[in-house]
Design a protein around this motif. Structure first.
Motif: not given
Lengths: 246, 272
Positions: A137, A91-95, A139, A104
């Motif tokens: 990032x 559940x990393x923030x992909x953006x 991904x 954050x």
């Protein structure tokens, strides 16, 4: 001394009929490493998710350092900042970049400056062994690296407890070790940890206490030695028979 | 190399493979056809005096068409975002109000809705608020279009937000971020990626549907065309020219939106 985490008479029923957790009492002391094991669907993840109220209990109370999370007067966001959680699916923030993922909540919840948050972020990335990935990032990382970033993201909040919900179950076999190594190091550093896992090797090596759960109840608990070698309950023995012998 | 032609490997003597495609198979002929049609129409309009006259009578409406589109899109965007979030909200009031709004609007055809909003609802509202001055026709038209497309966009926003895995919200909340903070910093930015193409479609749809506002007497392109044709009886010239102007606007806008989409999704290409 108040327990770090205390579950009292915890019950969770889904869709009014499915009893995932039925009457769990559990007290976890500061610095303790507790590993929860049990068959799939036994309710062990639900128990863990009740500890930071991602799952709201149907009955019972959840205390973190004496504060009852079920009480409406409790500021959940403040408590959750003290309780880190690592998920099976990362559940990393992909953006956001790795560093932005880590800064954050530090900035928005802890009120740190961007520079402070980045310094803390770098420190935690070094701890999990991938400082060179700060500007990548999610991904662009392997599963094992992503999970280590997720751990660093939680640690950067300087939580008092870390919850791990099957942290290696979504990983390719060759990446499991790098994540477990980070968790072992964390355990030996004195972090209070609750870990739901199928990694019995980790439980043996790191757990102060192993809790065996089946059908939403704690069947038995004890040291790894007691549970793995001298299980009292037939269901526990049966579980080990199934996972240890092919 | 994989055979993607769907044939059983080995049976294809000619070796039909993806990289064998000739340039003329992949050339965008459709674009060439449209370009040729438009050039042909343009020549006709600027060479023929009657068409040129129609052009000079219709064209002044273009600014009203464009400003109406921009205002309506802006307001509909805000309404849609609110109603979209409202629909998935756990707040009973917000949820039900948003749901009722969206279902009501989507259950009525656009033209009757434009009449109802502009000629019944807005005047009734201003009267009940005790305002003597009536709202200008242009703004009644904008309000009508905004209300209609707000409901359509609410569905786009709802779908976009729901396309973000629930684990994202859980991760944000577990770090101590509030629901609102997680929504703003984590969920909505990811939802935007799924939302931009359908929002662009609605932008174009609003541009086209401003032509319906001619029924209210808003002096946009279609209204101008109807007036000119009614007085000159040059129907062929009028609607040929009107069609051309819409074609230029719509194609121009979709090219522009294509660029915007490219820029906004650039840094997150191939994600997940």
């Amino acid at each position: 001394m108040t327990a770090m985490i205390q579950l009292v008479g915890l019950e969770k029923t889904f869709a009014k009929t499915i009893k995932a957790v039925q009457g769990v009492d559990l007290s976890i002391a500061q610095g303790e490493v507790v590993v929860i094991i049990g068959p799939s669907g036994s309710g062990k993840s639900t128990i863990l998710r009740c500890m930071n109220l991602l799952e709201v209990p149907s009955v019972g109370d959840v205390y973190i350092e004496g504060q009852n999370l079920v009480d409406k007067a409790t500021d959940l966001d403040l408590v959750r900042a003290e309780v880190g959680m690592v998920f099976q699916q990362f559940n990393l923030f992909p953006h956001l970049t790795v560093m932005q993922n880590i800064t954050l909540a530090q900035v928005k919840v802890r009120g740190r400056s961007q520079a402070e948050a980045e310094a803390m972020g770098m420190q935690q990335l070094e701890r999990v062994g991938i400082p060179e990935k700060a500007e990548s990032y999610p991904r662009q990382l392997s599963g094992g690296q992503q999970q280590r970033v997720a751990i660093a993201r939680s640690l950067a909040m300087e939580p008092k407890v870390m919850l791990f919900d099957e942290p290696t179950s979504a990983l390719d076999p060759e990446m499991i070790k790098e994540v477990l190594d980070v968790m072992l190091q964390l355990a030996s550093a004195g972090m209070t940890m609750v870990v739901v896992t199928h990694e019995m090797g980790f439980a043996r090596a790191a757990a102060d206490r192993v809790v065996f759960v089946d059908e939403g109840r704690i069947i038995e608990e004890g040291t790894p030695e007691q549970i793995f070698n001298h299980a009292q309950h037939a269901r526990t023995k049966d579980f080990f028979d199934k996972i240890l012998h092919h | 190399m994989t055979d993607i032609s769907g044939q059983v490997p080995g049976l294809s003597a000619s070796g039909r493979r993806s990289e064998d495609k000739a340039w003329w198979e992949e050339f965008p002929w459709w674009g060439t056809i449209i370009a040729l049609v438009m050039v042909g129409m343009a020549i006709k309009i600027f060479v023929d005096e009657d068409y040129d006259e129609a052009w000079s009578r219709i064209w002044p409406g273009v600014w009203l068409t464009i400003t109406t589109t921009l205002y309506a899109f802006g307001i509909a965007f805000g309404l849609g975002l609110l109603a979209g979030i409202g629909q998935i909200s756990h707040n009973v009031f917000a949820h039900n109000i948003s749901r009722a709004y969206v279902e009501l609007i989507r259950g009525i055809p656009i033209l009757p809705l434009i009449f109802t909003v502009a000629l019944v609802i807005v005047p009734d509202l201003t009267r009940s608020m005790g305002l003597a001055n009536s709202v200008p026709t242009k703004w009644r038209a904008i309000i009508a279009l905004s209300l209609i497309y707000g409901a359509y966009m609410a569905e786009i926003f709802r779908g976009g937000i729901q396309s973000v895995p629930p684990g994202q919200m859980e991760a944000g909340r577990s770090l101590g971020l509030s629901q609102r903070q997680t929504m703003r910093s984590v969920v909505i930015p990811q939802a935007m990626r799924a939302i931009i193409p359908p929002l662009g479609n609605d932008f174009i749809a609003i541009l086209k549907d401003t032509s319906l506002l001619s029924v209210l007497g808003v002096l946009e392109l279609t209204r101008n065309a109807r007036q000119f044709s009614a007085s000159s009886f040059k129907f062929r010239e009028t609607y040929f020219t009107l069609t051309f102007i819409y074609l230029v606007l719509v194609i121009g806008l979709s090219l522009l939106l294509g660029q915007v989409e490219k820029i906004m999704t650039k840094d997150r290409k191939g994600q997940r």
